[in-house]
Scaffold this motif. Structure first.
Motif, short mmCIF file in Angstrom:
data_model
loop_
_atom_site.label_atom_id
_atom_site.label_comp_id
_atom_site.label_asym_id
_atom_site.label_seq_id
_atom_site.Cartn_x
_atom_site.Cartn_y
_atom_site.Cartn_z
N VAL A 137 -0.05 -4.28 -15.82
CA VAL A 137 -0.62 -3.19 -15.01
C VAL A 137 0.03 -3.10 -13.63
O VAL A 137 0.30 -2.01 -13.14
N LEU A 138 0.30 -4.26 -13.02
CA LEU A 138 0.87 -4.26 -11.68
C LEU A 138 2.40 -4.30 -11.69
O LEU A 138 3.02 -4.41 -10.63
N GLY A 148 5.20 2.26 2.08
CA GLY A 148 4.38 3.21 2.83
C GLY A 148 3.40 3.98 1.96
O GLY A 148 2.94 5.04 2.34
N GLY A 149 3.09 3.43 0.79
CA GLY A 149 2.16 4.11 -0.11
C GLY A 149 0.72 3.94 0.33
O GLY A 149 0.40 3.17 1.24
N ALA A 150 -0.14 4.69 -0.34
CA ALA A 150 -1.57 4.59 -0.07
C ALA A 150 -2.06 3.20 -0.47
O ALA A 150 -1.53 2.58 -1.39
N TYR A 164 -4.24 -11.77 2.38
CA TYR A 164 -2.83 -11.64 2.74
C TYR A 164 -2.45 -10.19 3.03
O TYR A 164 -1.75 -9.90 3.99
N ALA A 165 -2.96 -9.28 2.21
CA ALA A 165 -2.55 -7.87 2.29
C ALA A 165 -3.31 -7.07 3.34
O ALA A 165 -2.91 -5.95 3.66
N GLY A 166 -4.39 -7.60 3.86
CA GLY A 166 -5.19 -6.82 4.80
C GLY A 166 -5.84 -5.65 4.07
O GLY A 166 -6.32 -5.79 2.96
N ASP A 202 3.22 -6.80 -0.54
CA ASP A 202 4.34 -6.46 0.33
C ASP A 202 4.94 -5.12 -0.05
O ASP A 202 5.32 -4.33 0.82
N SER A 203 5.02 -4.83 -1.35
CA SER A 203 5.62 -3.57 -1.79
C SER A 203 4.78 -2.37 -1.37
O SER A 203 5.33 -1.30 -1.11
N ILE A 204 3.47 -2.54 -1.30
CA ILE A 204 2.61 -1.44 -0.85
C ILE A 204 2.97 -1.09 0.58
O ILE A 204 3.16 0.08 0.93
#
Length: 118
Positions: free
Chosen positions: A44-45, A73-75, A106-108, A67-69
């Motif tokens: 899925v990811l 610059g994606g939603a 980690y991702a906030g 990190d890729s998100i």
């Protein structure tokens, strides 16, 4: 990480809430074993081919996914994980929850996880 009961919320209702918050949702379907759950997250990811299908690889790949998100610059993303009742009795359920919570920290605000207990 938020936990919902499928008796209270439908997947459609949760996806609508995620969309209303300006976030993308990804649904991780239910699986009955640790290996199947790890494989499903990988599919899925869209984890890389070298994904090791173990808890360490899940942790590393979730951090890379987060990190890729940010990099793209994606939603922000909310992962909606359907958890089979049978799998909740597995010892690895709690460990996977901890890995997911670590990835959220980690991702906030870029990554959120919700477990939907079936």
């Amino acid at each position: 990480m938020k936990i919902y009961s499928a008796d209270t919320w439908t997947m459609e209702e949760l996806q609508a809430q995620v969309a209303d918050a300006g976030r993308r949702s990804l649904v991780v379907p239910a699986a009955d074993s640790k290996r199947a759950v790890l494989e499903t997250f990988g599919e899925v990811l869209a984890f890389p081919e070298h994904y090791g299908v173990n808890l360490d690889a899940l942790n590393d790949s979730l951090h890379d996914f987060a990190d890729s998100i940010t990099d793209n610059g994606g939603a922000p993303v909310t992962v909606l994980w359907e958890v089979a009742a049978r799998f909740r009795a597995d010892r690895s359920f709690g460990i996977i929850c901890e890995v997911l919570q670590d990835a959220e920290s980690y991702a906030g605000s870029d990554l959120a996880v919700a477990a939907i207990l079936l």
